[in-house]
Write an enzyme that holds these catalytic residues in place. Structure first.
Site, PDB file in Angstrom:
ATOM      1  N   ARG A   1      -6.006  48.672  63.001  1.00  0.00           N
ATOM      2  CA  ARG A   1      -5.664  48.834  64.411  1.00  0.00           C
ATOM      3  C   ARG A   1      -5.960  50.281  64.794  1.00  0.00           C
ATOM      4  O   ARG A   1      -5.730  51.196  63.998  1.00  0.00           O
ATOM      5  CB  ARG A   1      -4.184  48.530  64.675  1.00  0.00           C
TER       6      ARG A   1
ATOM      7  N   GLU B   1      -8.351  50.148  73.158  1.00  0.00           N
ATOM      8  CA  GLU B   1      -9.459  49.208  73.349  1.00  0.00           C
ATOM      9  C   GLU B   1      -9.174  48.189  74.457  1.00  0.00           C
ATOM     10  O   GLU B   1      -8.016  47.817  74.639  1.00  0.00           O
ATOM     11  CB  GLU B   1      -9.819  48.493  72.030  1.00  0.00           C
TER      12      GLU B   1
ATOM     13  N   HIS C   1     -14.340  45.498  67.761  1.00  0.00           N
ATOM     14  CA  HIS C   1     -13.284  44.653  67.170  1.00  0.00           C
ATOM     15  C   HIS C   1     -13.818  43.251  66.825  1.00  0.00           C
ATOM     16  O   HIS C   1     -13.350  42.247  67.382  1.00  0.00           O
ATOM     17  CB  HIS C   1     -12.079  44.552  68.121  1.00  0.00           C
TER      18      HIS C   1
END
Ligand code: 8YV
Length: 328
Positions: A241, A270, A288
């Site tokens: 993360r 993000e 991601h």
């Protein structure tokens, strides 16, 4: 005729999965590519018994209080830092995630990102596409060695162990790790993994992969002090993360040559990316996508649906995060 429970599917899912959900539930689907803003999520969740979410929907205590009919929150992710699990448990709301089905795929990507970062693949591709490949030099785009080097893993859960296997058996790497709890001696022996303190890990790794779960305790646990311990020749890869890394400190270390390169699949804000990272050539940035293969994303969606169907039909969900609230 029985009235079907109402659920919200907060993001588009594979058609087969939506079909299965529709056989059991009255489905309210948000099909957009942009997540529902929090106030719309709250409105759409009112009166729903269950919700199918991804990592972009935040489930807070306030949201739960506004939606007292909610009984199950099923996320199509293994990470669950976007869900207040304690608040769910306190209100008798079941939470499920999707472990295991994405382990190998995510480890493949973590290793690919490590390779791309150490071997400067994205930098080389940009140079070539820009028409800047004009000559040869002995050290042209020379990167760091991967095979035989030391692979550090911070967070040795399922995905960390899958990355360790790739490093040890595929690339003859020495594996070192740090984790909240040390692995069983038999698992360490099988992976050839050596347990170190976090500081020792930072000092010794040639390549450091972050795979730990995000929590308040893990926030910015890689900051300027930690980066200062790393070798200037080292690479850092984050597939966990974004909030684990202090991105400003990382950008400064990369800019000043205190760290060779970084590969990042996750970002603190993000889909917004810290502009300081965008200007650096020694960072590989991906949006991601570590679990993004069609078979794996289908398996994740199927498992989230299995959980939701079980939770609302009185069966035992396969992968609950708060099983203590289930009847014995
Ligand atoms: C997800 C992830 O694809 O499972 C996780 O925790 O980070 C990824 O696999 C992402 O969160 C989007 O839902």
């Amino acid at each position: 005729m029985d009235v079907k429970p109402r659920i919200l599917v907060a993001r588009q899912a594979p058609a087969e999965v939506l079909g299965r959900l529709a056989a059991h539930f009255e489905v309210d689907l948000h099909p957009g590519e942009v997540p529902l803003p929090p106030e719309q999520l709250r409105e759409r969740l009112r009166g729903k018994a269950g919700v199918f979410i991804t990592g972009t929907e935040r489930i807070s205590a306030e949201l739960l209080d506004a939606c007292p009919e909610l009984r199950a929150v099923c996320t199509m992710t293994v990470g669950y830092n976007h869900i207040d699990v304690a608040a769910c448990s306190a209100r008798g709301v079941l939470v499920t995630n999707t472990p295991d089905v994405l382990t190998e795929t995510t480890a493949d990507f973590g290793f690919a990102l490590l390779m791309a970062t150490a071997r400067r693949m994205a930098e080389g591709e940009r140079l070539l596409r820009d028409g800047r490949w004009t000559s040869w030099a002995w050290d042209f785009l020379a990167g760091a060695e991967v095979h035989g080097s030391t692979l550090g893993i911070l967070g040795m859960g399922r995905i960390g162990q899958a990355i360790a296997r790739r490093g040890r058996f595929g690339f003859g790497m020495k594996v070192i790790y740090h984790n909240r709890s040390r692995l069983a001696a038999s698992t360490e022996a099988e992976l050839g993994a050596r347990y170190l303190s976090k500081d020792e890990l930072l000092r010794e790794a040639d390549h450091l992969v972050l795979v730990l779960p995000y929590s308040a305790a893990a926030h910015h646990c890689i900051g300027s002090a930690e980066l200062a311990l790393m070798k200037p020749t080292a690479t850092l890869v984050n597939i966990a993360r974004g909030g684990i890394v202090d991105e400003d400190a990382l950008a400064a270390a990369l800019r000043e040559g205190r760290l060779a390169a970084a590969g990042l699949d996750v970002f603190e804000g993000e889909p917004r990316v810290n502009p300081a990272l965008l200007t650096l050539s020694n960072v590989v940035l991906t949006p991601h996508i570590a679990s993004a293969t069609l078979p794996t994303r289908r398996a994740m969606a199927e498992l989230a649906a299995d959980n939701l169907i079980a939770a609302l039909t009185g069966a035992r969900p396969p992968t609950p995060l708060n099983p203590e609230i289930l009847p014995a």
